[in-house]
Design an enzyme around this catalytic site. Structure first.
Site, PDB file in Angstrom:
ATOM      1  N   HIS A  91      -2.047   3.341   6.603  1.00  0.00           N
ATOM      2  CA  HIS A  91      -3.001   2.285   6.951  1.00  0.00           C
ATOM      3  C   HIS A  91      -4.422   2.845   6.905  1.00  0.00           C
ATOM      4  CE1 HIS A  91      -5.292  -0.609   9.270  1.00  0.00           C
ATOM      5  NE2 HIS A  91      -5.493   0.289  10.211  1.00  0.00           N
ATOM      6  N   TYR A 104       7.506   3.848   9.991  1.00  0.00           N
ATOM      7  CA  TYR A 104       7.893   2.435   9.986  1.00  0.00           C
ATOM      8  C   TYR A 104       8.358   1.913   8.627  1.00  0.00           C
ATOM      9  CZ  TYR A 104       2.919   2.208   8.647  1.00  0.00           C
ATOM     10  OH  TYR A 104       1.718   2.418   8.041  1.00  0.00           O
ATOM     11  N   ARG A 140       0.871  -1.183   0.000  1.00  0.00           N
ATOM     12  CA  ARG A 140       0.000   0.000   0.000  1.00  0.00           C
ATOM     13  C   ARG A 140       0.904   1.226   0.000  1.00  0.00           C
ATOM     14  NH1 ARG A 140       0.304   1.548   5.489  1.00  0.00           N
ATOM     15  NH2 ARG A 140       0.120  -0.314   6.758  1.00  0.00           N
TER      16      ARG A 140
END
Lengths: 371, 326
Positions: free
Chosen positions: A265, A274, A261
């Site tokens: 999120h 991250y 992606r």
């Protein structure tokens, strides 16, 4: 063979990644069994979904929509997983990131927007479109997919169901229970796992020890396959095999699509915490839309004018959906009480009456204040 | 009319439902050839075959979730949870999915399924076999909860639950499965969900209870009559959701005193909700605060201490005395 010997097998080799197009759009696998019109249709869907996804994320950031879960980067998975399903017959059981597949199956864009704007009406798929409401609790929808296919089998119908999950979705017990039930009762269920490397921030390495997700199929004695999730032609091919096998009584398949992606999120997430920029760019270089576009151009069935036209159409269509979604009235008080049971219980009727009386009093009070 | 035990009445009810509607099926652990650990499903596999008497892998989350998938596809699964405590793994499906599907799909899908749950203690079973699961679900909108206390109601409520288009938790008093027989009509009949029954008429105090403790209350009522000449009215709720508030309030207004009885842990129990409802609707009629006879806020003890935990007629009688002499 002992387990020690089995563990020495190279699972990445055993579950080789299926690929049809290389990132530069050249054929590296078997020529797809798709007409030029179908190829263009698949391309249009991916473009449309990307435009929809980016627009929705913007609406969410502007506060015109609630928290949104974007799938940008995963368009090949979204289109390829649902493309072969028989509308009005087959079912999908999506997660919050599979509203692209829902649209491919026939859920109007407006519904998805209303869902993320906070209206339950958005979860009501039109009659004849068997897209189950989005499941936020992880992996629960996989056992529902098995149950629906099991019911079809009992009713002697050749319906296929697709259960969606992400890489994190392979960790809860329901993932195991679903695969085991499907295998034992040989249900017509395809488990379509989009491995986009991160469950919010948690990488694959902290999610499972195995090199692949597909290899878990061995434990259930069902077919498992890995596919390049940025290669829509490969996804289409793998899903065609899995859906055909399921429909003809061959039972479930575990599909692991390797994807990424591009965005967060959900709206408030910051993936820079991250993931590295390099990793993002590495995946963007394998972009599914660009890849198919190059292939279409190389086949001589796609022009710059076609490209311009498809983006114009996508933007206009998405704009119209935004307008329609924003023009919808707010849900009524009655709607909050009407759909829990076929007939509201006496206690619910009392609560409805109380709330309506309170709201009426409150709006009278407000009218007085303004008057 | 045949005299049946409660478990026979349930077995009969299942068969009647399955003969009547080809979409009804039973599923659960050992419900097929074995006929269930309590024999509730005996003979069903032989009569209806493996597609309608399904032995499932041992995983409540999986088979309750799968049953929901079947229900939305048009079947009517009647799922046996082997023992109340084993319902816990299915909790996620019940609260996050099954209870919500009609509402969140705005009526496009609904979940016509029944979970049959052998419930409560009193049979000296192992741990996790004697739970009061009504307290896990009564505050969870979307799940109906039914609790019969006798063979007639067990069959009639079960058939009504199967006919109901929404999910029903059907709590069976396992302690009463074989404890007595009662007349049960042959064939199809239903007992409407949400209608309480007056198990014993009285004028001096109302005892509100359900399931196994209807019998505890009746025993206490007889003692109250014998020892004090007081006539207790015992209201068998039969259904916790929907709840027959009208019958409850009418009885409390008549007797002006109330005792609620359940063996669920005391704090936050459904019994406490009954007290709150009386407070809302009949406070000015009360001659005494409503008394609660309940389990304790400890896990259901092992079998040697079970009797400490369970309400008995003596505790109910003491509560009656407390509200009568307040």
């Amino acid at each position: 063979m002992s387990t020690t010997q089995a563990n020495a097998l190279d699972m990445e080799q055993l579950f080789e990644v299926r690929r049809v197009l290389s990132p530069d759009g050249t054929l590296v696998g078997p020529e797809p069994d798709l007409t030029p019109d179908q190829l263009k249709d698949v391309y249009r869907w991916m473009v449309y979904l990307r435009v929809f996804d980016q627009r929705s994320l913007n609406l969410s950031r502007q506060g015109r929509m609630g928290t949104f879960a974007p799938f940008g980067g995963q368009e090949a998975c979204q289109v390829g997983s649902a493309y072969w399903l028989a509308k009005g017959k087959d079912w999908i059981f999506p997660t919050y990131r599979d509203h692209g597949a829902m649209q491919v199956l026939g859920v109007p864009t407006k519904n998805i927007m209303r869902y993320y704007m906070g209206d339950e009406q958005g979860s009501k798929a039109p009659e004849g479109v068997n897209a189950f409401p989005i499941s936020i609790p992880i992996a629960t929808q996989l056992v529902h997919a098995v149950g629906a296919a099991w019911a079809a089998k009992i009713k002697k119908e050749d319906t296929v169901t697709v259960g969606y999950a992400g890489d994190g979705g392979t960790s809860p017990g329901d993932f195991h229970e679903a695969l085991n039930f499907a295998a034992v009762y040989n249900t017509a269920t395809v488990f379509f796992i989009q491995n986009n490397r991160y469950a919010i921030s948690t990488p694959n390495a902290k999610q499972f020890k195995t090199k692949t997700i597909a290899q878990r199929s061995l434990a259930y004695d069902i077919p498992g396959v890995r596919v390049d999730g940025q290669d829509v032609l490969a996804v289409l091919q793998v899903m065609k095999e899995a859906v055909d096998r399921a429909r003809s009584g061959g039972g479930p398949t575990l599909v692991e699509a390797l994807t990424f992606r591009y965005g967060p999120h959900t709206t408030p997430d910051d993936p820079k915490k991250y993931r590295t920029q390099e990793e993002l760019e590495e995946w963007q270089a394998k972009d599914p839309i660009e890849r198919l576009r190059k292939y279409l151009v190389s086949k001589g069935i796609w022009s710059d004018a076609d490209e311009q036209a498809v983006y114009d159409w996508a933007k206009e269509t998405v704009n119209a959906a935004v307008e329609a979604a924003e023009a919808e009235p707010r849900p009524s008080v009655d709607a909050m009480f009407d759909y829990l049971y076929e007939k509201p219980t006496p206690e619910l009727e009392r609560q409805r009456e109380y709330l309506k009386a309170y709201l009426a009093k409150k709006s009278q009070g407000e009218a007085k204040t303004h008057g | 009319m045949a005299k049946l035990t409660l478990i026979q009445a349930i077995n009969d009810g299942l068969k009647v439902a399955m003969r009547r509607d080809p979409n009804v099926l039973i599923m659960g652990e050992d419900v097929g050839i074995n006929g269930g650990v309590f024999r509730a499903t005996e003979g069903i596999h032989a009569e209806f075959g493996a597609d309608r008497a399904i032995d499932v892998p041992l995983a409540e989350s999986g088979f309750v979730g799968a049953a929901m998938g079947m229900a939305i596809y048009g079947l009517k699964p009647v799922v046996e949870i082997q023992f109340d405590g084993f319902l816990a793994p299915a909790h996620e499906h019940l609260v996050n999915q099954i209870a919500r599907i009609r509402n969140r799909s705005r009526g496009r899908w609904h979940v016509p399924m029944v979970l049959r749950i052998p419930s409560w203690g009193g049979i000296k079973a192992l741990e996790h076999h004697s739970e009061s699961i009504e307290n896990w679900y009564v505050n969870n909108p979307g799940l109906k909860i039914v609790a019969p206390s006798n063979p007639y109601d067990a069959k009639g409520l079960l058939l009504a639950a199967i006919e109901d288009p929404d999910p029903v938790l059907f709590m069976e008093p396992k302690r009463l499965y074989r404890s007595f027989r009662a007349e049960v009509p042959e064939g199809y009949y239903t007992v409407e969900l949400g209608k309480a029954a007056i198990a014993r008429e009285g004028t001096d105090v109302t005892i509100l209870t359900y399931g196994v403790h209807v019998h505890t209350a009746l025993e206490a009522a007889e003692k109250a009559a014998a020892e004090h000449g007081w006539q207790a009215e015992v209201v068998d709720l039969r259904s916790l959701n929907p709840l027959d508030l009208d019958t409850i309030i009418a009885s409390v207004k008549k007797t002006r005193r109330a005792v609620v009885v359940s063996e669920a842990p005391r704090t936050g129990g459904f019994h406490s909700e009954l007290v709150a409802l009386i407070n809302d609707h009949a406070l000015e009629y009360l001659e005494a605060p409503v008394a609660r006879v309940t389990g304790f806020d400890v896990p259901m003890p092992y079998l040697l201490s079970e009797d400490f935990f369970l309400p008995d007629a003596g505790r109910v009688l003491e509560a009656i005395e407390s509200v009568k002499t307040y």
